[in-house]
Design a protein around this motif. Structure first.
Motif, PDB file in Angstrom:
ATOM      1  N   ASN A 169      -9.614   5.224   3.474  1.00 22.48           N
ATOM      2  CA  ASN A 169      -8.144   5.652   2.214  1.00 22.48           C
ATOM      3  C   ASN A 169      -7.761   7.303   3.153  1.00 22.48           C
ATOM      4  O   ASN A 169      -6.368   7.728   2.406  1.00 22.48           O
ATOM      5  CB  ASN A 169      -8.715   6.039   0.503  1.00 22.48           C
ATOM      6  N   ASP A 207      -1.479  -7.132   4.071  1.00 20.96           N
ATOM      7  CA  ASP A 207      -1.063  -5.839   3.480  1.00 20.96           C
ATOM      8  C   ASP A 207      -3.102  -5.761   3.870  1.00 20.96           C
ATOM      9  O   ASP A 207      -3.390  -5.809   4.171  1.00 20.96           O
ATOM     10  CB  ASP A 207      -0.987  -5.402   2.074  1.00 20.96           C
ATOM     11  N   ILE A 252      -2.128   4.532  -0.984  1.00 23.79           N
ATOM     12  CA  ILE A 252      -3.409   4.227  -1.072  1.00 23.79           C
ATOM     13  C   ILE A 252      -4.516   3.539  -1.872  1.00 23.79           C
ATOM     14  O   ILE A 252      -4.793   2.466  -2.158  1.00 23.79           O
ATOM     15  CB  ILE A 252      -4.111   4.453   0.674  1.00 23.79           C
ATOM     16  N   HIS A 287       1.010  -1.357  -0.077  1.00 27.11           N
ATOM     17  CA  HIS A 287      -0.090   0.331  -0.092  1.00 27.11           C
ATOM     18  C   HIS A 287       0.895   1.295   0.156  1.00 27.11           C
ATOM     19  O   HIS A 287       0.403   2.688  -0.187  1.00 27.11           O
ATOM     20  CB  HIS A 287      -1.246   0.144   1.122  1.00 27.11           C
ATOM     21  N   GLU A 288       2.209   1.314   0.529  1.00 27.83           N
ATOM     22  CA  GLU A 288       2.629   2.291  -0.160  1.00 27.83           C
ATOM     23  C   GLU A 288       4.219   2.426  -0.969  1.00 27.83           C
ATOM     24  O   GLU A 288       4.913   2.599  -1.346  1.00 27.83           O
ATOM     25  CB  GLU A 288       4.254   2.074   1.028  1.00 27.83           C
ATOM     26  N   TYR A 316      -3.829   1.105  -4.641  1.00 26.57           N
ATOM     27  CA  TYR A 316      -3.781   0.198  -3.720  1.00 26.57           C
ATOM     28  C   TYR A 316      -4.552  -0.880  -3.552  1.00 26.57           C
ATOM     29  O   TYR A 316      -4.846  -1.041  -4.629  1.00 26.57           O
ATOM     30  CB  TYR A 316      -2.221  -0.240  -2.858  1.00 26.57           C
ATOM     31  N   ALA A 317      -5.675   0.141  -3.655  1.00 27.63           N
ATOM     32  CA  ALA A 317      -7.129  -0.511  -3.382  1.00 27.63           C
ATOM     33  C   ALA A 317      -7.285  -0.847  -4.838  1.00 27.63           C
ATOM     34  O   ALA A 317      -8.442  -1.646  -4.528  1.00 27.63           O
ATOM     35  CB  ALA A 317      -8.295   0.614  -2.377  1.00 27.63           C
ATOM     36  N   GLN A 364      -8.396  -5.430   0.071  1.00 29.91           N
ATOM     37  CA  GLN A 364      -8.979  -3.842  -1.441  1.00 29.91           C
ATOM     38  C   GLN A 364     -10.260  -4.077  -0.635  1.00 29.91           C
ATOM     39  O   GLN A 364      -9.925  -2.839  -1.739  1.00 29.91           O
ATOM     40  CB  GLN A 364      -7.606  -4.402  -2.194  1.00 29.91           C
ATOM     41  N   ASN A 418       1.084   0.965  -8.194  1.00 36.70           N
ATOM     42  CA  ASN A 418       1.097  -0.368  -8.462  1.00 36.70           C
ATOM     43  C   ASN A 418       1.781  -0.666  -9.667  1.00 36.70           C
ATOM     44  O   ASN A 418       2.716  -2.327  -9.411  1.00 36.70           O
ATOM     45  CB  ASN A 418      -0.029  -0.306  -9.173  1.00 36.70           C
TER      46      ASN A 418
END
Length: 295
Positions: free
Chosen positions: A219, A206, A227, A178-179, A230-231, A209, A182
């Motif tokens: 978020n 993590d 974030i 998440h850091e 990532y989601a 999602q 993608n």
């Protein structure tokens, strides 16, 4: 992109957490270590810090993880932001291990919380924790020493570790994806595939999602720079794209997930290695194949 100062974290959660943290104790600990001298023991000249990492704030810390403040405050804060309990969440990754690992690599290990748990669960395994921040590695080593655990801590980039092909049975990453953007997460999974022996396992712990996509306000809690990206992505899909099979995720208390993949058994050109007895404190010097140096 700096972290906004009007997030839910800044307005409501941070003041509560600060009431629960022994700030005087943290200050004394921070002052007890010569962070620059100690971090120099890990800092490698061949490690290039990527801009997505160095130009962002993480967890509301200016400058991200490339400073001693991050190393000192990470554990006290994290214990309050992983419901229902940090230990339970990290244990879910350990419980998901399906192989009998002789060598384990924990990517983006930070202060080593999951790394230590892996070593405790598999005491006979050689365990390496790798992170981009030498400051975090100083804290990780301190924790391992206090726990009486022999773990190798290595400064490096999870996208390109410089470690030898097919030398790990298990590669893990906790609270890392998440850091990262993608495309970086996908690059890390491809590196995991390269590093694993055939039949080896990758485990990614993590944020969940599905939950992050359904509850947009989550978020906004910390305003992590990546974030939302990532989601919107899928760790399962990325694992498949990297070549892993038997890919599946399990929910961990609704807000987190553990995703597992197996490097498929090849029908030809299968590489094997013979475990050797080495000192975990000096794997590189003693010719561990993980470092590309055969004794």
């Amino acid at each position: 992109m700096a972290v906004r100062q009007d997030t839910i974290w800044e307005r409501f959660l941070s003041p509560v957490v600060r009431l629960l943290i022994d700030e005087d104790g943290l200050r004394r600990y921070a002052d007890s270590i010569n962070w620059e001298k100690e971090s120099d023991r890990y800092r490698r000249d061949d490690v290039i810090i990527p801009s997505y990492y160095s130009n962002q704030n993480f967890h509301g810390i200016a400058g991200g993880y490339l400073n001693s403040d991050a190393a000192v405050t990470y554990d006290p804060v994290t214990q309050y932001v992983l419901p229902p309990n940090e230990g339970i969440v990290r244990q879910a990754l350990v419980d998901a291990v399906q192989v009998k690992p002789r060598r384990i690599l924990d990517l983006g290990c930070g202060t080593g919380s999951t790394t230590l748990m892996l070593k405790q669960a598999f005491p006979e395994a050689e365990v390496i924790g790798l992170d981009l921040s030498p400051y975090m590695l100083v804290r990780a080593e301190d924790k391992a020493r206090n726990a009486g655990l022999e773990i190798v801590w290595r400064h490096g980039n999870a996208e390109k570790t410089g470690l030898r092909d097919a030398t790990f049975d298990l590669v893990t990453a906790s609270l890392l994806f998440h850091e990262t953007p993608n495309e970086v997460s996908l690059a890390i999974l491809r590196e995991c595939f390269r590093l694993l022996v055939t039949g080896g396992q990758v485990l990614i712990l993590d944020g969940n999602q599905k939950t992050l996509r359904q509850l947009e306000w989550l978020n906004d809690v910390f305003e992590e720079p990546y974030i939302r990206e990532y989601a919107a992505s899928s760790t399962e899909a990325n694992m498949g794209a990297a070549g892993f099979e038997a890919v599946r995720s399990q929910d961990v208390w609704w807000i987190n997930q553990v995703t597992s993949g197996i490097k498929p058994i090849a029908t030809e050109n299968v590489r094997h290695y013979t475990p050797t007895s080495v000192d975990n404190n000096d794997l590189e010097g003693l010719g561990s194949p993980a470092f590309g140096i055969m004794a």
